[in-house]
Write an enzyme that holds these catalytic residues in place. Structure first.
Site, PDB file in Angstrom:
ATOM      1  N   SER A   7       0.421  -0.882   0.029  1.00  0.00           N
ATOM      2  CA  SER A   7       0.084  -0.177  -0.185  1.00  0.00           C
ATOM      3  C   SER A   7       1.056   1.104   0.017  1.00  0.00           C
ATOM      4  O   SER A   7       1.428   1.364   1.042  1.00  0.00           O
ATOM      5  CB  SER A   7      -0.947   0.136   1.363  1.00  0.00           C
ATOM      6  OG  SER A   7      -1.564   1.438   1.459  1.00  0.00           O
ATOM      7  N   HIS A  32      -1.246  -1.117  -4.005  1.00  0.00           N
ATOM      8  CA  HIS A  32      -2.182  -0.742  -3.417  1.00  0.00           C
ATOM      9  C   HIS A  32      -2.693   0.502  -3.447  1.00  0.00           C
ATOM     10  O   HIS A  32      -1.868   1.162  -2.833  1.00  0.00           O
ATOM     11  CB  HIS A  32      -3.040  -1.591  -2.314  1.00  0.00           C
ATOM     12  CG  HIS A  32      -3.931  -1.915  -1.214  1.00  0.00           C
ATOM     13  ND1 HIS A  32      -4.917  -2.454  -1.489  1.00  0.00           N
ATOM     14  CD2 HIS A  32      -4.776  -0.434  -0.524  1.00  0.00           C
ATOM     15  CE1 HIS A  32      -5.712  -2.554  -0.827  1.00  0.00           C
ATOM     16  NE2 HIS A  32      -5.734  -0.955  -0.121  1.00  0.00           N
ATOM     17  N   ASP A  34      -4.744   3.667  -1.605  1.00  0.00           N
ATOM     18  CA  ASP A  34      -5.717   3.559  -0.106  1.00  0.00           C
ATOM     19  C   ASP A  34      -7.180   5.606  -0.245  1.00  0.00           C
ATOM     20  O   ASP A  34      -5.773   5.909  -0.039  1.00  0.00           O
ATOM     21  CB  ASP A  34      -5.463   3.614   1.196  1.00  0.00           C
ATOM     22  CG  ASP A  34      -5.140   2.788   1.515  1.00  0.00           C
ATOM     23  OD1 ASP A  34      -6.073   1.549   1.453  1.00  0.00           O
ATOM     24  OD2 ASP A  34      -4.479   2.094   1.603  1.00  0.00           O
ATOM     25  N   MET A  36      -9.378   7.937   0.338  1.00  0.00           N
ATOM     26  CA  MET A  36      -9.841   8.005   1.625  1.00  0.00           C
ATOM     27  C   MET A  36     -10.133   9.593   1.698  1.00  0.00           C
ATOM     28  O   MET A  36      -9.422  10.186   1.601  1.00  0.00           O
ATOM     29  CB  MET A  36      -9.336   7.967   3.076  1.00  0.00           C
ATOM     30  CG  MET A  36      -8.815   7.032   3.318  1.00  0.00           C
ATOM     31  SD  MET A  36      -7.426   6.730   5.058  1.00  0.00           S
ATOM     32  CE  MET A  36      -6.169   4.812   4.770  1.00  0.00           C
ATOM     33  N   HIS A  65      -8.902   0.899  -3.811  1.00  0.00           N
ATOM     34  CA  HIS A  65      -9.743   0.742  -2.364  1.00  0.00           C
ATOM     35  C   HIS A  65     -10.425   1.886  -1.934  1.00  0.00           C
ATOM     36  O   HIS A  65      -9.208   2.642  -1.738  1.00  0.00           O
ATOM     37  CB  HIS A  65      -8.560  -0.107  -1.469  1.00  0.00           C
ATOM     38  CG  HIS A  65      -9.087   0.099  -0.318  1.00  0.00           C
ATOM     39  ND1 HIS A  65      -8.913  -0.360   1.265  1.00  0.00           N
ATOM     40  CD2 HIS A  65     -11.158   0.069   0.159  1.00  0.00           C
ATOM     41  CE1 HIS A  65      -9.249  -1.256   2.932  1.00  0.00           C
ATOM     42  NE2 HIS A  65     -10.840  -0.411   2.139  1.00  0.00           N
ATOM     43  N   MET A  67     -12.540   4.130   0.060  1.00  0.00           N
ATOM     44  CA  MET A  67     -12.947   4.376   1.769  1.00  0.00           C
ATOM     45  C   MET A  67     -13.377   5.383   1.271  1.00  0.00           C
ATOM     46  O   MET A  67     -13.428   6.946   1.696  1.00  0.00           O
ATOM     47  CB  MET A  67     -12.102   3.976   2.492  1.00  0.00           C
ATOM     48  CG  MET A  67     -11.670   2.814   2.967  1.00  0.00           C
ATOM     49  SD  MET A  67     -10.098   3.112   3.038  1.00  0.00           S
ATOM     50  CE  MET A  67      -8.709   3.190   1.800  1.00  0.00           C
ATOM     51  N   MET A 136     -11.358  -6.458   5.476  1.00  0.00           N
ATOM     52  CA  MET A 136     -10.268  -5.649   6.582  1.00  0.00           C
ATOM     53  C   MET A 136      -9.773  -6.258   8.023  1.00  0.00           C
ATOM     54  O   MET A 136     -11.187  -6.698   8.852  1.00  0.00           O
ATOM     55  CB  MET A 136     -11.002  -4.287   6.324  1.00  0.00           C
ATOM     56  CG  MET A 136     -11.050  -3.126   5.916  1.00  0.00           C
ATOM     57  SD  MET A 136      -9.763  -3.123   5.412  1.00  0.00           S
ATOM     58  CE  MET A 136      -8.913  -1.872   5.826  1.00  0.00           C
ATOM     59  N   GLY A 141      -9.757   3.050   7.810  1.00  0.00           N
ATOM     60  CA  GLY A 141      -8.994   4.694   7.970  1.00  0.00           C
ATOM     61  C   GLY A 141      -7.660   4.928   8.538  1.00  0.00           C
ATOM     62  O   GLY A 141      -7.360   6.505   7.684  1.00  0.00           O
ATOM     63  N   PHE A 142      -6.740   4.072   9.169  1.00  0.00           N
ATOM     64  CA  PHE A 142      -5.377   4.102   8.518  1.00  0.00           C
ATOM     65  C   PHE A 142      -4.800   4.088   8.067  1.00  0.00           C
ATOM     66  O   PHE A 142      -5.236   2.547   8.914  1.00  0.00           O
ATOM     67  CB  PHE A 142      -4.868   5.070  10.327  1.00  0.00           C
ATOM     68  CG  PHE A 142      -5.880   6.025  10.955  1.00  0.00           C
ATOM     69  CD1 PHE A 142      -6.104   7.744  10.431  1.00  0.00           C
ATOM     70  CD2 PHE A 142      -7.523   6.172  11.184  1.00  0.00           C
ATOM     71  CE1 PHE A 142      -6.159   9.146  10.898  1.00  0.00           C
ATOM     72  CE2 PHE A 142      -7.903   7.445  11.795  1.00  0.00           C
ATOM     73  CZ  PHE A 142      -7.862   8.813  11.368  1.00  0.00           C
ATOM     74  N   GLY A 143      -3.418   3.918   8.389  1.00  0.00           N
ATOM     75  CA  GLY A 143      -2.227   2.920   8.477  1.00  0.00           C
ATOM     76  C   GLY A 143      -1.859   2.633   9.622  1.00  0.00           C
ATOM     77  O   GLY A 143      -1.304   3.557  10.649  1.00  0.00           O
ATOM     78  N   ASP A 174      -6.440  -6.750   4.474  1.00  0.00           N
ATOM     79  CA  ASP A 174      -5.296  -5.331   4.390  1.00  0.00           C
ATOM     80  C   ASP A 174      -5.642  -4.896   6.074  1.00  0.00           C
ATOM     81  O   ASP A 174      -6.807  -4.777   6.302  1.00  0.00           O
ATOM     82  CB  ASP A 174      -6.467  -4.825   3.732  1.00  0.00           C
ATOM     83  CG  ASP A 174      -5.638  -3.028   3.277  1.00  0.00           C
ATOM     84  OD1 ASP A 174      -5.498  -2.551   4.113  1.00  0.00           O
ATOM     85  OD2 ASP A 174      -6.597  -2.502   2.311  1.00  0.00           O
TER      86      ASP A 174
HETATM   87  C1  DX5 Z   1      -6.807   1.089   6.474  1.00  0.00           C
HETATM   88  C2  DX5 Z   1      -5.803   1.165   4.424  1.00  0.00           C
HETATM   89  C3  DX5 Z   1      -4.608   0.053   4.233  1.00  0.00           C
HETATM   90  C4  DX5 Z   1      -3.817   0.438   5.116  1.00  0.00           C
HETATM   91  C5  DX5 Z   1      -2.601  -0.451   5.461  1.00  0.00           C
HETATM   92  O1  DX5 Z   1      -7.175   2.143   5.928  1.00  0.00           O
HETATM   93  O2  DX5 Z   1      -7.138   0.432   3.620  1.00  0.00           O
HETATM   94  O3  DX5 Z   1      -4.373  -0.564   2.981  1.00  0.00           O
HETATM   95  O4  DX5 Z   1      -3.251   1.309   4.568  1.00  0.00           O
HETATM   96  O5  DX5 Z   1      -2.054  -0.305   6.266  1.00  0.00           O
HETATM   97  P1  DX5 Z   1      -0.982  -0.867   7.163  1.00  0.00           P
HETATM   98  O6  DX5 Z   1      -0.170  -2.061   6.845  1.00  0.00           O
HETATM   99  O7  DX5 Z   1       0.359   0.072   7.651  1.00  0.00           O
HETATM  100  O8  DX5 Z   1      -1.602  -1.665   8.242  1.00  0.00           O
HETATM  101 ZN    ZN Z   2      -6.357  -0.554   1.715  1.00  0.00          ZN
END
Ligand code: DX5
Ligand code: ZN
Length: 218
Positions: A7, A32, A34, A36, A65, A67, A136, A141-143, A174
């Site tokens: 990602s 990937h 993300d 948001m 993806h 969101m 999920m 929402g966050f990494g 993910d």
């Molecule tokens: C979360 C994202 C993920 C996230 C994965 O909402 O969909 O793709 O970025 O990041 P890590 O590997 O840091 O959990």
């Molecule tokens: Zn994702």
């Protein structure tokens, strides 16, 4: 053989192309993205412009993806930007069947995403038409969050759902994925692995990709 989809959310955007090359060198299979919007999830990331930059940086498939609220409105933008897979959250989309049809009509693969509190059975009616089911393993929402252990059970439920429905989709996970959680999820039946932090925050990005690939290749 599992598919690894780093990602880019955790990448250094100053050098996006170079960061993508580093994961390619380690054997990454997809990239990937993300997306948001600060509404469906509290965080804001990036839009079609960055997806388009990623497309110009690699020949690997782009796994987008979404969101965001009303993802159906933005499907053409992300598909024109180069998405190969587009996934939408079942928690957001009211007319799921229609949105999946639209993604396919636009010529790309269609996926659905489930947050950890959404039952796997909620995608039963569309199981026969999706290309990807994204479970999920953290709340979207966050990494940088920790893998939720109960996800292993949910992966097994997805494997059963595919059998029962006669569907032909890939099972993707993910959130919180590193070599250890990837191995556990691989044993439970996951096939596509998204990892951000454990790859892009590693001292050696290429080696971090190789390490995860090695545990999902057995
Ligand atoms: C979360 C994202 C993920 C996230 C994965 O909402 O969909 O793709 O970025 O990041 P890590 O590997 O840091 O959990
Ligand atoms: Zn994702």
């Amino acid at each position: 053989m599992g598919i690894l989809a780093p990602s880019i959310l955790a990448a250094d955007f100053k050098n996006l192309e170079q960061q993508i090359k580093l994961v390619e060198n380690g054997g990454a299979d997809w990239i990937h993205c993300d997306i948001m919007d600060g509404h469906f999830v509290p965080n804001i990331t990036f839009g079609p412009l960055v997806v388009e930059s990623a497309k110009r940086s690699t020949n690997l498939p782009l796994d987008v993806h979404l969101m965001i609220e009303n993802p159906d409105k933005f499907l053409p933008d992300f598909i024109n930007a180069g998405a190969d897979y587009v996934s939408v959250h079942v928690e957001e989309v009211v007319h799921l069947n229609e949105v999946l049809n639209k993604i396919k009509e636009l010529g790309v693969k269609a996926g659905v995403v489930l947050n950890p509190s959404t039952p796997v059975s909620s995608v039963k009616e569309v199981a026969g038409k999706i290309d990807l089911l994204l479970i999920m393993t953290v709340y979207a929402g966050f990494g940088g969050q920790e893998f939720i252990p109960n996800s292993l059970q949910r992966i097994k439920e997805a494997v059963d759902l595919r059998k029962e429905s006669g569907g032909d989709f890939l099972i993707e996970i993910d959130g919180g994925i590193n070599a250890e959680t990837a191995q556990q999820a691989f044993q439970a039946g996951a096939e596509v692995f998204v990892a951000g932090t454990s790859i892009f925050n590693a001292d050696d990005i290429t080696e971090a990709v190789r390490e995860i690939k090695s545990v999902i290749s057995k």
